[in-house]
Design an enzyme around this catalytic site. Structure first.
Site, PDB file in Angstrom:
ATOM      1  N   ASP A 158      56.831 103.951  41.085  1.00 48.97           N
ATOM      2  CA  ASP A 158      58.159 103.863  41.206  1.00 48.97           C
ATOM      3  C   ASP A 158      58.890 104.022  40.009  1.00 48.97           C
ATOM      4  OD1 ASP A 158      56.818 104.900  43.368  1.00 48.97           O
ATOM      5  OD2 ASP A 158      57.641 103.485  44.630  1.00 48.97           O
ATOM      6  N   TRP A 339      54.234  98.759  39.642  1.00 51.66           N
ATOM      7  CA  TRP A 339      54.247  99.677  38.360  1.00 51.66           C
ATOM      8  C   TRP A 339      54.109  99.283  36.768  1.00 51.66           C
ATOM      9  CZ3 TRP A 339      50.618 103.284  39.228  1.00 51.66           C
ATOM     10  CH2 TRP A 339      50.477 103.772  40.970  1.00 51.66           C
ATOM     11  N   GLU A 382      47.275  96.107  47.607  1.00 48.83           N
ATOM     12  CA  GLU A 382      47.718  97.233  46.778  1.00 48.83           C
ATOM     13  C   GLU A 382      47.526  97.187  45.612  1.00 48.83           C
ATOM     14  OE1 GLU A 382      51.506  96.544  47.557  1.00 48.83           O
ATOM     15  OE2 GLU A 382      52.185  99.197  47.060  1.00 48.83           O
TER      16      GLU A 382
HETATM   17  C1  GLC Z   1      54.655 102.544  46.587  1.00 47.36           C
HETATM   18  C2  GLC Z   1      53.929 103.606  45.920  1.00 47.36           C
HETATM   19  C3  GLC Z   1      53.222 105.089  45.542  1.00 47.36           C
HETATM   20  C4  GLC Z   1      52.826 104.934  46.925  1.00 47.36           C
HETATM   21  C5  GLC Z   1      52.926 104.186  48.553  1.00 47.36           C
HETATM   22  C6  GLC Z   1      52.552 103.525  49.280  1.00 47.36           C
HETATM   23  O1  GLC Z   1      56.258 103.793  47.056  1.00 47.36           O
HETATM   24  O2  GLC Z   1      54.502 103.989  44.346  1.00 47.36           O
HETATM   25  O3  GLC Z   1      52.314 105.411  44.773  1.00 47.36           O
HETATM   26  O4  GLC Z   1      52.208 105.879  47.641  1.00 47.36           O
HETATM   27  O5  GLC Z   1      53.543 102.768  47.831  1.00 47.36           O
HETATM   28  O6  GLC Z   1      51.239 102.664  48.655  1.00 47.36           O
END
Ligand code: GLC
Length: 411
Positions: A158, A339, A382
């Site tokens: 993101d 990120w 995560e």
């Molecule tokens: C965030 C991450 C994405 C992922 C989502 C759900 O948006 O950047 O890659 O799919 O979370 O975990």
């Protein structure tokens, strides 16, 4: 079975909504595209039928265009923004209007490999759907050569600094008033900032105002960037789709053509000055000038490039745990902000697949061990701070549990 395997299974079972899993409750209460595919890989280690169901549910929400959306809003969950009303795509069940990196063919090939018989009918039914998704990527998103993204969220990475340059051109000042929910669940210091969020919403509103018409979005969206990661993931998935097609006795000519075109576009991702594959803002014709985990997926795509190999090792050697999502030597590196630096277990898993394929077994094993250590010490979070291993983001995370079962926890 050791206790961490048990915990990982329990997490998958807890996040299981019957025919799909959510990434984690609270922060991400719906079905996300690549999270779900990775969940299938984890399920396959103990319940192959459930693994196929996960993939089938995802593809049940495929659009007529072939696009497979990045979020499927199966059930109402008011604590999430931007929810189905904001996307307003007119689909049933409601979905978002953008996609996510196509890891499905790669994982489907693995799941099938784990039990050929159990998967025989399921893969046959999935194959045309995966083919249609790849066709959508190649004909809609690859018209400029490499794969492009029309929203940072489409990349799945993101707020990676890769997108900073493209986001500069987006005006977030006119967005309709909204209330974020993510910062209620996790530390705001680790999430994207408000100004960035306004721009995310502005790009979304643009797509919605186009009625989610692909051509209008590709031509006029305020955000359009080429993405090395999307390109590499698609290339890899094409290769796996070809293997599946061959095993099913299907024609592979079309996929081979796509692969050849996309492979020919890879050199255009090389930023000579940076000495790395790099994202590029197509609206302003400028490089992102950022070395990121997206570029580190070149092994995964089957590409050999000694200069890029060195970039990976330099970035990796500069931290302690796994591959950082942004070059630790860059000014923009923030080890705990989403990120912009952290190490993501599932990204490590994808990179390790590539390392192994390239015959770099010791490096693949090093990456597995470091990821294993992160999870052993910090739990099923995560993502993690690659400098000190601090667990970050949501807890009891589906893809971290899945990756544990399928890769990181398997010695
Ligand atoms: C965030 C991450 C994405 C992922 C989502 C759900 O948006 O950047 O890659 O799919 O979370 O975990």
């Amino acid at each position: 079975m050791n206790s961490l395997d048990n915990t990982a299974r329990e997490i998958l079972e807890r996040n299981d909504k019957g025919r799909y899993t959510i990434p984690t409750s609270g922060l991400y209460p719906y079905q996300w595209n690549w999270d779900s595919v990775l969940a299938a890989w984890g399920f396959a280690t103990f319940d192959i039928d459930r693994a196929w169901t996960e993939l089938e549910t995802l593809f049940n929400s495929q659009w007529d265009s072939g696009m497979v959306p990045h979020i499927i809003f199966h059930e109402d969950s008011p604590g999430y923004f931007p929810g189905p009303d904001i996307w307003d795509t007119g689909q049933t069940p409601p979905t978002s209007g953008i996609s996510q990196p196509p890891v499905a063919a790669t994982v489907a090939a693995k799941v099938w490999e784990m039990d050929r018989q159990a998967g025989a009918e399921r893969i046959r039914a999935l194959f045309p759907k995966m083919l249609a998704w790849h066709r959508w990527y190649h004909t809609v998103r690859c018209v400029h050569g490499p794969a492009t993204i029309t929203h940072p969220w489409e990349s799945g990475r993101d707020n990676c600094p890769d997108w900073d340059i493209g986001m500069e051109g987006v005006d977030g000042s006119g967005v309709l008033p909204y209330e974020r929910c993510d910062t209620r669940h996790v530390d705001p210091e680790r999430r994207p900032q408000k100004e960035e969020y306004d721009k995310y919403v502005a790009i979304l509103e643009f797509g919605r105002n186009c009625g989610w018409n692909d051509q209008a979005i590709m031509e006029n969206s305020p955000f359009l960037m080429t993405d090395p990661a999307m390109t590499f993931i698609l290339l890899r998935a094409d290769r796996d789709l070809i293997d599946i097609a061959r095993a099913l006795g299907e024609d592979t000519t079309e996929i081979e053509g796509w692969m050849a075109d996309l492979s020919a576009a890879v050199p255009s991702l090389w930023n000579e000055e940076l000495g790395s594959y790099d994202a590029r803002d197509l609206r302003r014709g400028k490089w992102a000038n950022n070395i990121s985990s997206g570029a580190f997926l070149h092994f995964y795509a089957g590409i050999r490039n000694p200069a890029m190999d060195k970039r990976i090792l330099d970035a990796w050697d500069a931290v302690t745990y796994g591959i950082p999502s942004t070059d630790p030597k860059a000014d923009r590196f923030e080890p705990q902000r989403y990120w912009r630096g952290p190490s993501w277990p599932f990204m490590n898993a994808l990179i390790a697949i590539g390392l192994k394929d390239a015959g770099l077994n010791l490096l693949a094993e090093r990456l597995r061990r470091e990821t294993e250590a992160l999870i052993r010490q910090g739990g099923f979070y995560e993502y993690f701070d690659p400098t000190n291993g601090a667990p970050c983001g949501g807890s009891d995370f589906t893809w971290t549990a899945a990756i544990w079962l399928a890769w990181a926890g398997r010695t």
